[in-house]
Enzyme design. Structure first.
Site, PDB file in Angstrom:
ATOM      1  N   GLU A   1      -1.974  -3.115  -9.067  1.00  0.00           N
ATOM      2  CA  GLU A   1      -3.252  -3.450  -8.428  1.00  0.00           C
ATOM      3  C   GLU A   1      -3.545  -4.941  -8.525  1.00  0.00           C
ATOM      4  OE1 GLU A   1      -5.236  -1.443  -6.604  1.00  0.00           O
ATOM      5  OE2 GLU A   1      -3.801   0.183  -6.904  1.00  0.00           O
TER       6      GLU A   1
ATOM      7  N   GLU B   1       0.804  -1.221   0.000  1.00  0.00           N
ATOM      8  CA  GLU B   1       0.000   0.000   0.000  1.00  0.00           C
ATOM      9  C   GLU B   1       0.842   1.280   0.000  1.00  0.00           C
ATOM     10  OE1 GLU B   1      -2.979  -0.312  -0.713  1.00  0.00           O
ATOM     11  OE2 GLU B   1      -3.594  -2.295  -0.022  1.00  0.00           O
TER      12      GLU B   1
ATOM     13  N   HIS C   1      -9.801  -0.550  -8.311  1.00  0.00           N
ATOM     14  CA  HIS C   1      -8.728   0.330  -8.777  1.00  0.00           C
ATOM     15  C   HIS C   1      -8.199  -0.120 -10.136  1.00  0.00           C
ATOM     16  CE1 HIS C   1      -7.737   1.520  -4.342  1.00  0.00           C
ATOM     17  NE2 HIS C   1      -8.903   1.988  -4.755  1.00  0.00           N
TER      18      HIS C   1
ATOM     19  N   GLU D   1      -5.139   4.554  -1.042  1.00  0.00           N
ATOM     20  CA  GLU D   1      -4.092   3.599  -0.663  1.00  0.00           C
ATOM     21  C   GLU D   1      -3.525   3.919   0.717  1.00  0.00           C
ATOM     22  OE1 GLU D   1      -3.896   0.929  -2.236  1.00  0.00           O
ATOM     23  OE2 GLU D   1      -4.300   1.310  -4.340  1.00  0.00           O
TER      24      GLU D   1
ATOM     25  N   HIS E   1      -5.738   2.343   3.095  1.00  0.00           N
ATOM     26  CA  HIS E   1      -5.472   0.900   3.160  1.00  0.00           C
ATOM     27  C   HIS E   1      -4.218   0.625   3.999  1.00  0.00           C
ATOM     28  CE1 HIS E   1      -7.768   0.317  -0.892  1.00  0.00           C
ATOM     29  NE2 HIS E   1      -8.539   0.765   0.076  1.00  0.00           N
TER      30      HIS E   1
ATOM     31  N   GLU F   1      -8.801  -3.391  -4.635  1.00  0.00           N
ATOM     32  CA  GLU F   1      -7.749  -3.525  -5.647  1.00  0.00           C
ATOM     33  C   GLU F   1      -8.373  -3.809  -7.017  1.00  0.00           C
ATOM     34  OE1 GLU F   1      -4.916  -2.543  -4.712  1.00  0.00           O
ATOM     35  OE2 GLU F   1      -5.001  -2.892  -2.569  1.00  0.00           O
TER      36      GLU F   1
END
Length: 189
Positions: free
Chosen positions: A135, A35, A168, A64, A67, A165
């Protein structure tokens, strides 16, 4: 530019002390496809990308960091009640000796994070393909982490991260198509 709410993006729960799992989660904390690397990669790439997709890189790069905060919370919760002997048995002895219970940006093997993990070519489409790959690698890693634990509470948070993910990756794919269309559009002067 940002508004920070003092809560996690998604609740983090763990059902037991598990230093072994905490060590594995460090891959997503300070690893090449983790991340921190993702957040810094996307926020850095914004400066050489067309205006049409700057916001996307800003939004995902910022997420991110959320995360990263979730992973840090997971690692903390998995180790907060561990003894030095349990940490050592899980392979975290060197970490404990150097950092006690403090988090340190390293991967699961203990290799410190490095700026070499951040890719930026300056070509928008090449950078976005790099982002898609990042990702997808993170998605795969989250799946493998899910497979490594029987803690359903921890799995819940990891599944949330895995799904983000995927989202993204899809958004970066859309951005590639936007830029390809723009590149291929006929220019009239």
């Amino acid at each position: 530019m940002w508004v920070y709410e003092k809560k996690l993006q998604y609740p983090v729960r763990v059902s037991k002390c598990d230093p072994r799992m905490a060590k594995l989660l460090l891959e997503q904390y300070g690893g090449a496809d983790g991340e921190l690397a993702a957040a810094l990669r996307y926020l850095n790439q914004r400066y050489s990308i067309p205006d049409k997709v700057i916001g996307l890189l800003t939004d995902i790069g910022t997420e991110e960091f959320a995360h990263l905060e979730m992973i840090a919370t997971m690692v903390y919760k998995l180790t907060k009640d561990a003894t030095p002997q349990q940490l050592d048995a899980a392979g975290l002895g060197p970490h404990y000796v150097a950092h006690d219970s403090a988090l340190f940006y390293s991967n699961a093997a203990g290799v410190p994070w490095t700026a070499a993990y951040i890719q930026a070519k300056g070509d928008p489409i090449a950078d976005l393909y790099e982002d898609i790959a990042a990702e997808e690698k993170a998605r795969a890693t989250y799946q493998w982490l899910i497979d490594m634990t029987d803690d359903v509470d921890l799995q819940d948070g990891l599944k949330f991260l895995r799904e983000r993910e995927i989202v993204h990756s899809l958004r970066f794919r859309e951005a590639v198509e936007i830029l390809k269309e723009e590149r291929e559009a006929r220019k009239v002067f």
